[in-house]
Design a protein around this motif. Structure first.
Motif, PDB file in Angstrom:
ATOM      1  N   THR A  98      -0.691  24.163 -25.375  1.00 55.15           N
ATOM      2  CA  THR A  98      -1.380  24.802 -24.249  1.00 55.15           C
ATOM      3  C   THR A  98      -0.386  25.060 -23.135  1.00 55.15           C
ATOM      4  OG1 THR A  98      -3.503  23.742 -24.732  1.00 55.15           O
ATOM      5  CG2 THR A  98      -3.179  24.557 -22.490  1.00 55.15           C
ATOM      6  N   PHE A  99      -0.334  26.297 -22.675  1.00 50.29           N
ATOM      7  CA  PHE A  99       0.459  26.654 -21.509  1.00 50.29           C
ATOM      8  C   PHE A  99      -0.492  26.813 -20.323  1.00 50.29           C
ATOM      9  CE2 PHE A  99       3.211  28.543 -24.882  1.00 50.29           C
ATOM     10  CZ  PHE A  99       4.341  27.760 -24.647  1.00 50.29           C
ATOM     11  N   ASN A 100      -0.076  26.331 -19.172  1.00 51.54           N
ATOM     12  CA  ASN A 100      -0.889  26.437 -17.963  1.00 51.54           C
ATOM     13  C   ASN A 100      -0.292  27.477 -17.027  1.00 51.54           C
ATOM     14  OD1 ASN A 100      -2.874  24.320 -18.470  1.00 51.54           O
ATOM     15  ND2 ASN A 100      -1.117  22.935 -18.365  1.00 51.54           N
ATOM     16  N   LEU A 101      -1.109  28.439 -16.633  1.00 54.06           N
ATOM     17  CA  LEU A 101      -0.667  29.538 -15.782  1.00 54.06           C
ATOM     18  C   LEU A 101      -1.374  29.497 -14.438  1.00 54.06           C
ATOM     19  CD1 LEU A 101      -0.708  32.545 -18.288  1.00 54.06           C
ATOM     20  CD2 LEU A 101       1.233  31.099 -17.656  1.00 54.06           C
ATOM     21  N   GLY A 102      -0.634  29.783 -13.388  1.00 57.17           N
ATOM     22  CA  GLY A 102      -1.227  30.000 -12.076  1.00 57.17           C
ATOM     23  C   GLY A 102      -1.427  31.493 -11.879  1.00 57.17           C
ATOM     24  N   LEU A 103      -2.653  31.904 -11.600  1.00 60.50           N
ATOM     25  CA  LEU A 103      -2.958  33.334 -11.491  1.00 60.50           C
ATOM     26  C   LEU A 103      -3.706  33.628 -10.204  1.00 60.50           C
ATOM     27  CD1 LEU A 103      -4.284  34.118 -15.103  1.00 60.50           C
ATOM     28  CD2 LEU A 103      -1.959  34.426 -14.228  1.00 60.50           C
ATOM     29  N   SER A 104      -3.288  34.663  -9.517  1.00 60.19           N
ATOM     30  CA  SER A 104      -4.106  35.208  -8.446  1.00 60.19           C
ATOM     31  C   SER A 104      -5.183  36.090  -9.091  1.00 60.19           C
ATOM     32  CB  SER A 104      -3.244  36.018  -7.468  1.00 60.19           C
ATOM     33  OG  SER A 104      -2.534  37.035  -8.148  1.00 60.19           O
ATOM     34  N   ASP A 105      -6.117  36.571  -8.282  1.00 60.86           N
ATOM     35  CA  ASP A 105      -7.267  37.307  -8.827  1.00 60.86           C
ATOM     36  C   ASP A 105      -6.857  38.519  -9.655  1.00 60.86           C
ATOM     37  OD1 ASP A 105      -9.131  35.614  -7.844  1.00 60.86           O
ATOM     38  OD2 ASP A 105      -9.773  36.872  -6.176  1.00 60.86           O
ATOM     39  N   TYR A 106      -5.901  39.274  -9.135  1.00 64.64           N
ATOM     40  CA  TYR A 106      -5.545  40.535  -9.797  1.00 64.64           C
ATOM     41  C   TYR A 106      -5.047  40.337 -11.227  1.00 64.64           C
ATOM     42  CZ  TYR A 106      -3.191  44.958 -10.718  1.00 64.64           C
ATOM     43  OH  TYR A 106      -2.772  46.132 -11.296  1.00 64.64           O
ATOM     44  N   PRO A 107      -4.025  39.519 -11.491  1.00 63.47           N
ATOM     45  CA  PRO A 107      -3.598  39.343 -12.883  1.00 63.47           C
ATOM     46  C   PRO A 107      -4.649  38.676 -13.757  1.00 63.47           C
ATOM     47  CG  PRO A 107      -2.419  37.830 -11.453  1.00 63.47           C
ATOM     48  CD  PRO A 107      -3.141  38.792 -10.561  1.00 63.47           C
ATOM     49  N   ALA A 108      -5.515  37.849 -13.156  1.00 60.62           N
ATOM     50  CA  ALA A 108      -6.588  37.243 -13.942  1.00 60.62           C
ATOM     51  C   ALA A 108      -7.538  38.313 -14.469  1.00 60.62           C
ATOM     52  CB  ALA A 108      -7.353  36.223 -13.096  1.00 60.62           C
ATOM     53  N   PHE A 109      -7.766  39.347 -13.674  1.00 56.09           N
ATOM     54  CA  PHE A 109      -8.688  40.414 -14.060  1.00 56.09           C
ATOM     55  C   PHE A 109      -8.012  41.476 -14.924  1.00 56.09           C
ATOM     56  CE2 PHE A 109     -10.852  44.495 -12.921  1.00 56.09           C
ATOM     57  CZ  PHE A 109     -12.078  44.211 -13.491  1.00 56.09           C
ATOM     58  N   VAL A 110      -6.768  41.820 -14.577  1.00 54.18           N
ATOM     59  CA  VAL A 110      -6.099  42.955 -15.216  1.00 54.18           C
ATOM     60  C   VAL A 110      -5.276  42.550 -16.430  1.00 54.18           C
ATOM     61  CG1 VAL A 110      -4.305  44.695 -14.846  1.00 54.18           C
ATOM     62  CG2 VAL A 110      -6.072  44.345 -13.113  1.00 54.18           C
ATOM     63  N   LEU A 111      -4.551  41.437 -16.331  1.00 49.71           N
ATOM     64  CA  LEU A 111      -3.582  41.077 -17.370  1.00 49.71           C
ATOM     65  C   LEU A 111      -4.088  40.013 -18.339  1.00 49.71           C
ATOM     66  CD1 LEU A 111      -0.739  41.228 -18.605  1.00 49.71           C
ATOM     67  CD2 LEU A 111       0.044  39.669 -16.802  1.00 49.71           C
ATOM     68  N   LEU A 112      -4.842  39.042 -17.853  1.00 50.53           N
ATOM     69  CA  LEU A 112      -5.231  37.909 -18.704  1.00 50.53           C
ATOM     70  C   LEU A 112      -5.987  38.321 -19.969  1.00 50.53           C
ATOM     71  CD1 LEU A 112      -5.198  34.846 -19.064  1.00 50.53           C
ATOM     72  CD2 LEU A 112      -7.310  34.738 -17.706  1.00 50.53           C
ATOM     73  N   PRO A 113      -6.963  39.235 -19.910  1.00 47.31           N
ATOM     74  CA  PRO A 113      -7.652  39.614 -21.150  1.00 47.31           C
ATOM     75  C   PRO A 113      -6.701  40.166 -22.213  1.00 47.31           C
ATOM     76  CG  PRO A 113      -8.907  40.345 -19.254  1.00 47.31           C
ATOM     77  CD  PRO A 113      -7.581  39.872 -18.728  1.00 47.31           C
ATOM     78  N   ALA A 114      -5.751  41.022 -21.816  1.00 45.83           N
ATOM     79  CA  ALA A 114      -4.789  41.577 -22.772  1.00 45.83           C
ATOM     80  C   ALA A 114      -3.882  40.478 -23.322  1.00 45.83           C
ATOM     81  CB  ALA A 114      -3.954  42.668 -22.104  1.00 45.83           C
ATOM     82  N   LEU A 115      -3.488  39.546 -22.460  1.00 47.07           N
ATOM     83  CA  LEU A 115      -2.629  38.437 -22.885  1.00 47.07           C
ATOM     84  C   LEU A 115      -3.333  37.564 -23.918  1.00 47.07           C
ATOM     85  CD1 LEU A 115      -0.022  36.759 -22.520  1.00 47.07           C
ATOM     86  CD2 LEU A 115      -1.198  35.559 -20.650  1.00 47.07           C
ATOM     87  N   LEU A 116      -4.592  37.231 -23.677  1.00 45.05           N
ATOM     88  CA  LEU A 116      -5.335  36.373 -24.608  1.00 45.05           C
ATOM     89  C   LEU A 116      -5.575  37.090 -25.940  1.00 45.05           C
ATOM     90  CD1 LEU A 116      -7.928  34.753 -22.165  1.00 45.05           C
ATOM     91  CD2 LEU A 116      -5.851  33.729 -23.107  1.00 45.05           C
ATOM     92  N   ALA A 117      -5.853  38.383 -25.883  1.00 46.25           N
ATOM     93  CA  ALA A 117      -6.063  39.144 -27.125  1.00 46.25           C
ATOM     94  C   ALA A 117      -4.788  39.166 -27.954  1.00 46.25           C
ATOM     95  CB  ALA A 117      -6.519  40.561 -26.807  1.00 46.25           C
ATOM     96  N   ALA A 118      -3.636  39.336 -27.290  1.00 44.14           N
ATOM     97  CA  ALA A 118      -2.353  39.360 -28.002  1.00 44.14           C
ATOM     98  C   ALA A 118      -2.029  37.994 -28.589  1.00 44.14           C
ATOM     99  CB  ALA A 118      -1.246  39.817 -27.063  1.00 44.14           C
ATOM    100  N   LEU A 119      -2.336  36.928 -27.870  1.00 42.28           N
ATOM    101  CA  LEU A 119      -2.117  35.576 -28.390  1.00 42.28           C
ATOM    102  C   LEU A 119      -2.992  35.316 -29.619  1.00 42.28           C
ATOM    103  CD1 LEU A 119      -1.893  33.400 -25.138  1.00 42.28           C
ATOM    104  CD2 LEU A 119      -0.059  33.826 -26.792  1.00 42.28           C
TER     105      LEU A 119
END
Length: 303
Positions: A98-119
């Motif tokens: 498990t990797f722990n990431l600190g995210l502000s609102d914008y990357p949580a909304f814009v980037l996180l879904p794509a990151l999780l799908a790729a993982l």
């Protein structure tokens, strides 16, 4: 050159103190007791004739001499580590971590879904924990404490040799209105912009933001109807009302109501927002962490 009194363990202790800015955490990083780390610091002070670290409310603050030494000593230790210790390769497809990431609102909304799908496709054994933050400097605190492996957000205001950054994403502001708004047909002039009521995103709860700063420079003011701490509800509010909002473009395009919106260039000049990947020096050479940072950067580039 006389190296009398200097051993490698003292340099390791210095590097840990520079990284952690805390005697207890530095001791834990090196694997020694807190008294042993304090003794190492005392020896370093005597050998170098400098206090090296001064106590403050924010932790240990390095002196100019310590800052001068930090780069060369850190590079030398990393080179020794690469020479003497063969790090095992990190195999993301086989890893269960498990990797722990600190995210502000914008990357949580814009980037996180794509990151999780790729993982899910490429490294299904890897999971992600998320810590939210709003103040850009809070990312440094989370990295210092070891609560997160990396952060994504606007670069901290206070940069230091222990904190590394890499630019990964840019976005521009757009002004949005509902397709039913008269402004959608006649365009977004400054007169129209100021005549509309505005939705403002303000994590701090203020009714004043970047747009207001830009308007003030022209002696102008807008009417803020509502100020929200989060950006996610803004497109839906605009789609259902006659209000407008100025938001980052990807927020509008990725919204569930994007087809109900019309996007304009703001009638005021606003700089693009630059987001960085942020990490701590202690994790810089770790193969798993290097892979994670590269993977995040790839997903950001694909957006």
């Amino acid at each position: 050159m006389d190296f009398h009194g200097i051993d490698l363990n003292l340099l390791v202790a210095f590097d840990a103190l520079m990284s952690e800015r805390n005697v207890t955490r530095a001791a834990a990083q090196v694997g020694v007791s807190q008294p042993a780390m304090s003794a190492a610091l005392s020896r370093l002070r005597n050998l170098l004739g400098d206090p090296l670290f001064l106590r403050s409310a924010e932790g240990l603050l390095p002196t100019p001499r310590a800052r001068e030494l930090a780069g060369p000593i850190g590079q030398a230790l990393r080179q020794l580590e690469r020479t003497l210790v063969a790090e095992p390769r990190f195999e993301p497809g086989e890893a269960a971590v498990t990797f722990n990431l600190g995210l502000s609102d914008y990357p949580a909304f814009v980037l996180l879904p794509a990151l999780l799908a790729a993982l899910e496709r490429e490294a299904p054994g890897i999971s992600i924990g998320v810590r939210a933050f709003t103040d850009r400097d809070a990312a440094v605190d989370l990295l210092d404490s070891g609560e997160i492996d990396a952060a994504i957000g606007i670069a901290p205001t206070q940069m230091d040799q222990r904190i590394f950054t890499r630019h990964i994403l840019s976005d521009e502001f757009v002004t949005i209105v509902s397709k039913d708004n008269a402004a959608a047909r006649r365009g977004m002039s400054m007169k129209t912009y100021l005549a509309l009521k505005h939705v403002l995103v303000s994590p701090e709860g203020d009714r004043y933001g970047l747009v207001d700063q830009a308007l003030m420079q022209q002696g102008l003011r807008r009417t803020v109807a509502v100020a929200l701490p989060h950006m996610f509800a803004v497109p839906d509010i605009v789609a259902r009302t006659q209000a407008t909002a100025t938001v980052l473009k990807r927020i509008a395009l990725k919204s569930a109501v994007s087809r109900k919106l019309v996007l304009f260039d703001p009638p005021v000049a606003l700089a693009a927002v630059e987001l960085d990947l942020i990490w701590h020096r202690r994790s810089d050479a770790n193969p798993a962490q290097q892979w994670l940072r590269g993977f995040i950067a790839e997903q950001a580039k694909a957006l």
